[in-house]
Design an enzyme around this catalytic site. Structure first.
Site, mmCIF file in Angstrom:
data_model
loop_
_atom_site.group_PDB
_atom_site.id
_atom_site.type_symbol
_atom_site.label_atom_id
_atom_site.label_comp_id
_atom_site.label_asym_id
_atom_site.label_seq_id
_atom_site.Cartn_x
_atom_site.Cartn_y
_atom_site.Cartn_z
ATOM 1 N N THR A 69 0.820 -1.211 0.000
ATOM 2 C CA THR A 69 0.000 0.000 0.000
ATOM 3 C C THR A 69 0.853 1.259 0.000
ATOM 4 O OG1 THR A 69 -1.674 -1.253 1.204
ATOM 5 C CG2 THR A 69 -1.920 1.127 1.208
ATOM 6 N N LYS A 108 0.894 -12.869 7.712
ATOM 7 C CA LYS A 108 -0.136 -12.035 7.124
ATOM 8 C C LYS A 108 -0.772 -12.918 6.065
ATOM 9 C CE LYS A 108 -1.295 -7.954 4.427
ATOM 10 N NZ LYS A 108 -0.815 -6.787 3.647
ATOM 11 N N TYR A 120 4.373 -13.180 4.727
ATOM 12 C CA TYR A 120 3.298 -12.551 3.954
ATOM 13 C C TYR A 120 2.921 -13.508 2.833
ATOM 14 C CZ TYR A 120 0.876 -8.888 1.234
ATOM 15 O OH TYR A 120 -0.050 -8.144 0.532
ATOM 16 N N ILE A 157 -4.093 -6.821 9.085
ATOM 17 C CA ILE A 157 -3.346 -5.781 8.374
ATOM 18 C C ILE A 157 -4.179 -5.450 7.147
ATOM 19 C CG2 ILE A 157 -1.232 -5.220 7.119
ATOM 20 C CD1 ILE A 157 0.242 -7.256 8.856
#
Length: 302
Positions: free
Chosen positions: A47, A163, A135, A206
């Site tokens: 992001t 994540k 992730y 998240i």
């Protein structure tokens, strides 16, 4: 298991109208999401457009996030690493410590075997001064991981958790939660599936859309974590419209357009190859946020 519970906001990187890093706006935004109830910040996630930032800009972003978290006593998750193990280890070593955890993506593009993924993270975790979060985002990496692989990663020393952003709730997710969910940290990484994964026992989230509605997403995580099931369901249903609107165009273009329209950052600028979001998408995101209605805590009423 680490104490990484709650909402962690993967911050956007605001730019001025001429495309330079808007450091004061980033600092204000970081404080704002913590004021709204976030447990911590994620620096240089997808992001944040990290691949479009210079090395100096990435260092500035990390310094700002670290200073805000130190001032506020909040957790800082720093993103580092890529698809080469040696480069990932060097990137993690270069982070300004201390950080609460390092978020390292499953190696992308080269599509290693699952055994290769395990070997990669074993080496990265052994070299990292901070606990590592895996992730897992197969629609970006082209490397899905099976339930048994996720469980093995959960058992690897210095891997604190995940994540988890696999685009839904499938067999691998259920197996991870069933076999390792009580001894590893699982943070939801898919905005539209956050409520479902929290219902399965995830420890937090998240979520990119939390840049726009941090208080509502913090309340969503809190509701599921404290057993306020009716509130969690209601908030999850409301927030689905926000998640859908935010990802109508490539992330973080809609978020930036909406924040700029609200006057919270100086411009909606993004860097190529991203293009600014359309006005229609920004308006849809703003409308979804405006339609949010706080759900009273059923536990408080009881």
């Amino acid at each position: 298991m680490t104490s990484l519970h709650g909402l962690f906001v993967p911050l956007i990187t605001p730019f001025t109208a001429d495309g330079t890093l808007a450091t004061e706006a980033l600092q204000r935004h970081a404080h704002a999401v913590l004021d709204a109830g976030a447990s911590g910040l994620v620096a240089l996630g997808t992001t944040a457009e990290p691949s479009a930032l210079t090395a100096a800009e990435r260092a500035q972003v990390l310094d700002i996030c670290a200073a805000v978290c130190a001032e506020r006593g909040a957790a800082l998750i720093a993103c580092a690493g890529g698809n080469a193990t040696a480069d990932s280890i060097r990137a993690i070593a270069a982070l300004p410590y201390p950080v609460t955890a390092v978020l390292a993506v499953v190696p992308y593009y080269v599509r290693p075997s699952e055994e290769g993924v395990i070997a990669h993270f074993t080496a990265v975790a052994a070299a990292s001064p901070a606990p590592v979060l895996v992730y897992d985002v197969p629609y970006r990496t082209a490397r899905p991981l099976s339930g048994p692989t996720l469980v093995r990663l959960a058992e690897t020393p210095n891997i604190a958790g995940f994540k988890h952003a696999v685009g839904g709730i499938g067999a691998s997710t259920v197996e991870l939660m069933a076999r390792a969910g009580t001894r590893t940290t699982v943070l939801c990484g898919d905005d539209r599936f956050a409520s479902a994964l929290l219902a399965l026992g995830a420890h937090g989230a998240i979520l990119a859309a939390a840049n726009l509605a941090p208080a509502a997403y913090a309340a969503l995580v809190d509701a599921w974590r404290t057993g306020d099931l009716a509130r969690g369901r209601a908030l999850g249903h409301q927030l689905d419209a926000v998640g859908a609107a935010v990802f109508a165009e490539p992330n973080p273009t809609v978020i930036k357009a909406a924040l700029a329209a609200r006057g919270e950052i100086p411009s909606a600028a993004v860097r190529l190859p991203l293009l600014p979001a359309s006005g229609e998408s920004a308006e849809a995101a703003l409308a979804a946020c405006a339609a949010l209605r706080p759900e009273p805590s059923r536990r408080a009423e009881a």
